[in-house]
Design an enzyme around this catalytic site. Sequence first.
Site, mmCIF file in Angstrom:
data_model
loop_
_atom_site.group_PDB
_atom_site.id
_atom_site.type_symbol
_atom_site.label_atom_id
_atom_site.label_comp_id
_atom_site.label_asym_id
_atom_site.label_seq_id
_atom_site.Cartn_x
_atom_site.Cartn_y
_atom_site.Cartn_z
ATOM 1 N N ARG A 1 0.854 -1.189 0.000
ATOM 2 C CA ARG A 1 0.000 0.000 0.000
ATOM 3 C C ARG A 1 0.890 1.240 0.000
ATOM 4 O O ARG A 1 1.739 1.389 0.886
ATOM 5 C CB ARG A 1 -0.897 -0.027 1.250
ATOM 6 C CG ARG A 1 -1.684 1.230 1.471
ATOM 7 C CD ARG A 1 -2.645 1.132 2.667
ATOM 8 N NE ARG A 1 -3.304 2.409 2.799
ATOM 9 C CZ ARG A 1 -3.042 3.308 3.766
ATOM 10 N NH1 ARG A 1 -2.182 3.035 4.720
ATOM 11 N NH2 ARG A 1 -3.668 4.462 3.781
ATOM 12 N N HIS B 1 -2.460 11.185 0.650
ATOM 13 C CA HIS B 1 -1.897 10.969 1.987
ATOM 14 C C HIS B 1 -1.150 12.262 2.358
ATOM 15 O O HIS B 1 0.033 12.255 2.619
ATOM 16 C CB HIS B 1 -0.993 9.740 1.993
ATOM 17 C CG HIS B 1 -0.707 9.170 3.352
ATOM 18 N ND1 HIS B 1 -0.875 7.846 3.670
ATOM 19 C CD2 HIS B 1 -0.237 9.756 4.495
ATOM 20 C CE1 HIS B 1 -0.520 7.622 4.925
ATOM 21 N NE2 HIS B 1 -0.128 8.782 5.453
ATOM 22 N N GLU C 1 -6.855 8.708 6.244
ATOM 23 C CA GLU C 1 -7.088 9.422 7.505
ATOM 24 C C GLU C 1 -7.509 10.874 7.274
ATOM 25 O O GLU C 1 -6.817 11.803 7.713
ATOM 26 C CB GLU C 1 -5.825 9.390 8.376
ATOM 27 C CG GLU C 1 -5.326 7.999 8.690
ATOM 28 C CD GLU C 1 -4.130 7.997 9.635
ATOM 29 O OE1 GLU C 1 -3.649 9.089 9.999
ATOM 30 O OE2 GLU C 1 -3.673 6.916 10.011
ATOM 31 N N ASN D 1 -6.934 2.187 10.222
ATOM 32 C CA ASN D 1 -5.598 2.392 10.790
ATOM 33 C C ASN D 1 -5.773 2.421 12.307
ATOM 34 O O ASN D 1 -6.472 3.289 12.842
ATOM 35 C CB ASN D 1 -4.985 3.704 10.315
ATOM 36 C CG ASN D 1 -4.718 3.704 8.817
ATOM 37 O OD1 ASN D 1 -4.897 2.696 8.143
ATOM 38 N ND2 ASN D 1 -4.276 4.832 8.296
ATOM 39 N N TYR E 1 -3.814 2.242 16.107
ATOM 40 C CA TYR E 1 -2.557 2.289 16.860
ATOM 41 C C TYR E 1 -2.759 2.161 18.367
ATOM 42 O O TYR E 1 -1.977 1.517 19.046
ATOM 43 C CB TYR E 1 -1.802 3.602 16.562
ATOM 44 C CG TYR E 1 -1.246 3.612 15.158
ATOM 45 C CD1 TYR E 1 -0.007 3.075 14.884
ATOM 46 C CD2 TYR E 1 -1.984 4.122 14.093
ATOM 47 C CE1 TYR E 1 0.507 3.034 13.596
ATOM 48 C CE2 TYR E 1 -1.485 4.091 12.791
ATOM 49 C CZ TYR E 1 -0.236 3.548 12.560
ATOM 50 O OH TYR E 1 0.257 3.494 11.282
ATOM 51 N N GLU F 1 -3.259 0.095 8.345
ATOM 52 C CA GLU F 1 -2.042 0.461 9.071
ATOM 53 C C GLU F 1 -2.140 -0.078 10.486
ATOM 54 O O GLU F 1 -3.179 0.078 11.145
ATOM 55 C CB GLU F 1 -1.861 1.981 9.198
ATOM 56 C CG GLU F 1 -1.457 2.671 7.936
ATOM 57 C CD GLU F 1 -1.261 4.179 8.126
ATOM 58 O OE1 GLU F 1 -0.945 4.625 9.255
ATOM 59 O OE2 GLU F 1 -1.437 4.895 7.140
#
Length: 458
Positions: A96, A140, A186, A312, A314, A363
């Site tokens: 990606r 991005h 995002e 994504n 985290y 991600e």
Amino acid sequence: MRGCLAARSMLEALKRELKMIAYPFPSNFVWGAATASYQIEGGVHADGRGESVWDRFAHTPGKVANGDTGDVAADHYHRYQEDVALMRELGLDAYRFSIAWPRILPQGDGPVNEAGLAFYDRLVDAVLDAGITPFVTLYHWDLPQALQDRQGGWYGRDIIEQFVNYADIVSRRLGDRVKHWTTFNEPRVSIHLGYVLGEHAPGLTDWAVGLQAAHHMLVAHGLAVPVLRANVRNAEVGIVYALNPIEAVGDDPDVLARQRVMDAQINRWFTEPVLLGQYPDEILAMPEAAGLRVAAGDMQVIQTDLDFIGVNYYSRTLIKPESVPAPQADYTAMGWEIYPQGLYNTLVRLHEAYRPRAIYITENGAAFDDVVSPDGMVHDPRRVAYLRDHFHMAWRAIQAGIPLRGYFVWSLLDNFEWARGYSKRFGLVHIDYGTGDRRLKDSARFYQSVIAANGLPE
Ligand code: IFM
């Protein structure tokens, strides 16, 4: 390719038989790694590339740690063949990456830069030659600076047409070979940090401007999706969200109210318009939303039927009364709590709230203070543990019936971590920023073994 798959499934069957794989993944599960153009490419003046908002921001004193810029980064623009060879060595199914808009249209619109398109032609061909499926992200965060100067970037409504034109040009060129497309990476982070908190380019600090810019980004998404589908046969089109569970400690009404508003601003601001066709009430109730200009038909355009949603993930955010101490936890070098359960919870919530056709974890990964050891290796046991625990949560989500189709580790390479510059390393591959040398970390070897086994050991 078929021979490889047959060998892989025989190996998997054998390992299962020997009970070496405790957590097997579906045979068509996609294992990948992700990057983004400004974070790895460098070559900012190469072949007619225009300036991006991130070039301007990073070159403004005080904006990025240590005065770092993306001028050279991992120099992927010149070393992409070496990087594709590393992807092949890892055994990745998919890669990606994002396209730098200012390479394609140096002024944002107007003349197309053929050399910029030719770079992505070469990259896509190299990725495909290595037997790896490309997943392209159109945006991005590296907006052409010319559009920032002209109309305040995403604040001016002209950006919608400009983005759709860019999406059209790129998808016409690459659509014969690239089938997986995402419009935005995002979107909330890019607007929130760039237009509201001022920590990212273009460095603005105005909620009203941010809400309007976000609205234009959403409409641009909605209008780009049919263009991608028209230009790409058998296209799989999605959008990528950064999702971060906002969890309250205790039941203090103030804490719960803050949790609701924060959840709307962090998680639902961009999901609900696209997936439900409306803004969250908490967003519309903000005083700064009073002047939000929504044209007739915008919300219908924004609501799109997508092939997949990218997640994504985290960490989580805890909301608690000041008097309550933070729970004992481990943190990454970003200061983010390591909380694998949050990945599972996020996938369940997304599935239950919106029933997307498919989900990819686009991600997940962690920054740690990696060093090259005297033995020449990078031993990163904390990243290995982080990945193992999060892979396990993905496995659990699949068992629970969630349509999770793939997992992209962030990131393939150490890279420019935005306002934190090169001080934070997320890569599976270590970059020596003096020489550009690449070195697989222990976590890369671990990931290689997970991909080869298509599952996790006990
Ligand atoms: O490096 C970023 C990436 O660009 C977007 N998602 C989060 C990563 C780590 O902060």
